[in-house]
Design a protein around this motif. Sequence first.
Motif, PDB file in Angstrom:
ATOM      1  N   VAL A 106       0.843  -1.193   0.000  1.00 52.85           N
ATOM      2  CA  VAL A 106       0.000   0.000   0.000  1.00 52.85           C
ATOM      3  C   VAL A 106       0.880   1.245   0.000  1.00 52.85           C
ATOM      4  O   VAL A 106       1.746   1.405   0.858  1.00 52.85           O
ATOM      5  CB  VAL A 106      -0.924   0.048   1.237  1.00 52.85           C
ATOM      6  N   GLU A 107       0.660   2.111  -0.975  1.00 54.62           N
ATOM      7  CA  GLU A 107       1.303   3.430  -0.983  1.00 54.62           C
ATOM      8  C   GLU A 107       0.327   4.420  -0.344  1.00 54.62           C
ATOM      9  O   GLU A 107      -0.741   4.681  -0.899  1.00 54.62           O
ATOM     10  CB  GLU A 107       1.619   3.879  -2.407  1.00 54.62           C
ATOM     11  N   VAL A 108       0.686   4.936   0.821  1.00 54.04           N
ATOM     12  CA  VAL A 108      -0.186   5.892   1.500  1.00 54.04           C
ATOM     13  C   VAL A 108      -0.116   7.235   0.774  1.00 54.04           C
ATOM     14  O   VAL A 108       0.962   7.805   0.617  1.00 54.04           O
ATOM     15  CB  VAL A 108       0.206   6.051   2.976  1.00 54.04           C
ATOM     16  N   LEU A 109      -1.266   7.723   0.331  1.00 55.61           N
ATOM     17  CA  LEU A 109      -1.341   8.990  -0.383  1.00 55.61           C
ATOM     18  C   LEU A 109      -1.531  10.172   0.560  1.00 55.61           C
ATOM     19  O   LEU A 109      -1.139  11.300   0.245  1.00 55.61           O
ATOM     20  CB  LEU A 109      -2.494   8.957  -1.390  1.00 55.61           C
ATOM     21  N   GLY A 110      -2.136   9.926   1.708  1.00 58.13           N
ATOM     22  CA  GLY A 110      -2.408  10.998   2.664  1.00 58.13           C
ATOM     23  C   GLY A 110      -3.616  10.644   3.506  1.00 58.13           C
ATOM     24  O   GLY A 110      -4.090   9.499   3.490  1.00 58.13           O
ATOM     25  N   GLN A 111      -4.106  11.616   4.237  1.00 57.67           N
ATOM     26  CA  GLN A 111      -5.268  11.362   5.095  1.00 57.67           C
ATOM     27  C   GLN A 111      -6.194  12.564   5.122  1.00 57.67           C
ATOM     28  O   GLN A 111      -5.783  13.691   4.835  1.00 57.67           O
ATOM     29  CB  GLN A 111      -4.818  10.995   6.504  1.00 57.67           C
ATOM     30  N   LEU A 112      -7.445  12.292   5.449  1.00 56.74           N
ATOM     31  CA  LEU A 112      -8.467  13.322   5.563  1.00 56.74           C
ATOM     32  C   LEU A 112      -8.622  13.729   7.026  1.00 56.74           C
ATOM     33  O   LEU A 112      -8.172  13.018   7.926  1.00 56.74           O
ATOM     34  CB  LEU A 112      -9.795  12.792   5.017  1.00 56.74           C
ATOM     35  N   PRO A 113      -9.289  14.861   7.291  1.00 56.71           N
ATOM     36  CA  PRO A 113      -9.540  15.262   8.682  1.00 56.71           C
ATOM     37  C   PRO A 113     -10.376  14.217   9.424  1.00 56.71           C
ATOM     38  O   PRO A 113     -11.080  13.407   8.826  1.00 56.71           O
ATOM     39  CB  PRO A 113     -10.306  16.583   8.540  1.00 56.71           C
ATOM     40  N   GLU A 114     -10.311  14.262  10.741  1.00 57.75           N
ATOM     41  CA  GLU A 114     -11.005  13.291  11.579  1.00 57.75           C
ATOM     42  C   GLU A 114     -12.522  13.388  11.441  1.00 57.75           C
ATOM     43  O   GLU A 114     -13.066  14.446  11.145  1.00 57.75           O
ATOM     44  CB  GLU A 114     -10.632  13.514  13.047  1.00 57.75           C
ATOM     45  N   HIS A 115     -13.166  12.252  11.689  1.00 57.35           N
ATOM     46  CA  HIS A 115     -14.627  12.174  11.697  1.00 57.35           C
ATOM     47  C   HIS A 115     -15.059  11.589  13.032  1.00 57.35           C
ATOM     48  O   HIS A 115     -14.595  10.514  13.431  1.00 57.35           O
ATOM     49  CB  HIS A 115     -15.124  11.296  10.551  1.00 57.35           C
ATOM     50  N   GLU A 116     -15.972  12.257  13.734  1.00 59.03           N
ATOM     51  CA  GLU A 116     -16.477  11.759  15.017  1.00 59.03           C
ATOM     52  C   GLU A 116     -17.703  10.889  14.786  1.00 59.03           C
ATOM     53  O   GLU A 116     -18.647  11.289  14.096  1.00 59.03           O
ATOM     54  CB  GLU A 116     -16.842  12.918  15.943  1.00 59.03           C
ATOM     55  N   THR A 117     -17.694   9.703  15.380  1.00 59.03           N
ATOM     56  CA  THR A 117     -18.813   8.781  15.198  1.00 59.03           C
ATOM     57  C   THR A 117     -19.732   8.767  16.414  1.00 59.03           C
ATOM     58  O   THR A 117     -19.350   9.152  17.518  1.00 59.03           O
ATOM     59  CB  THR A 117     -18.322   7.341  14.961  1.00 59.03           C
TER      60      THR A 117
END
Length: 201
Positions: A106-117
């Motif tokens: 897996v090549e990590v491209l990045g991440q999105l902001p957090e989401h609260e569940t």
Amino acid sequence: MVTAPDQISRLRVALSLTGTGSSDFDLSPGVVLPAGRKLRPAGVLMPFVETRTGLELVLTKRSSALKHHPGQIAFPGGKRDALDTDIRATALREAHEEIGLNPTHVEVLGQLPEHETVTGFTVTPVLGLVTSEFTPIVEPGEVEEAFRVPFDHVTRLANFSRQGRFWQGQMRWYETVPLGPYYIWGATARMLRGLAERLAQ
């Protein structure tokens, strides 16, 4: 014709944008969250597979025996363990455990902001590109099925719709982006919409 490399380039641009996080409650301003609530960190992987016709996203259908979100469509992922070096490591470890995806592929491209569940987690979506041939091997205690959906379906804003239901005596609204027999909704759809909104900028 749009190709997978074009879509990957769009993802990289989208991930470079700044923005705020989301939650299971942000479509329902009337919902009052308890003060001082404790949230646990979790990471999920959005694994994109390159095909001749473009990218496809791997999603899972959770086991009906699970305590949280049984039978729902979800990204592979889970809560952060003490041994995880960071939230990306969490997402990669969970994907390996749940669908047999080797982290080295897996090549990590990045991440999105957090989401609260609603279940008390702050979930960080990690986007990754699967770099080798991959056939999911699901962990039956957690995952009933792994399947793919086209990139265009889950990144086109027109495919999303908002629906509502009563929860704890209040109307709660949520995102949906269904595909065939798969009812993709809630936190999964909300995080996908966040990605779609970035791609639309």
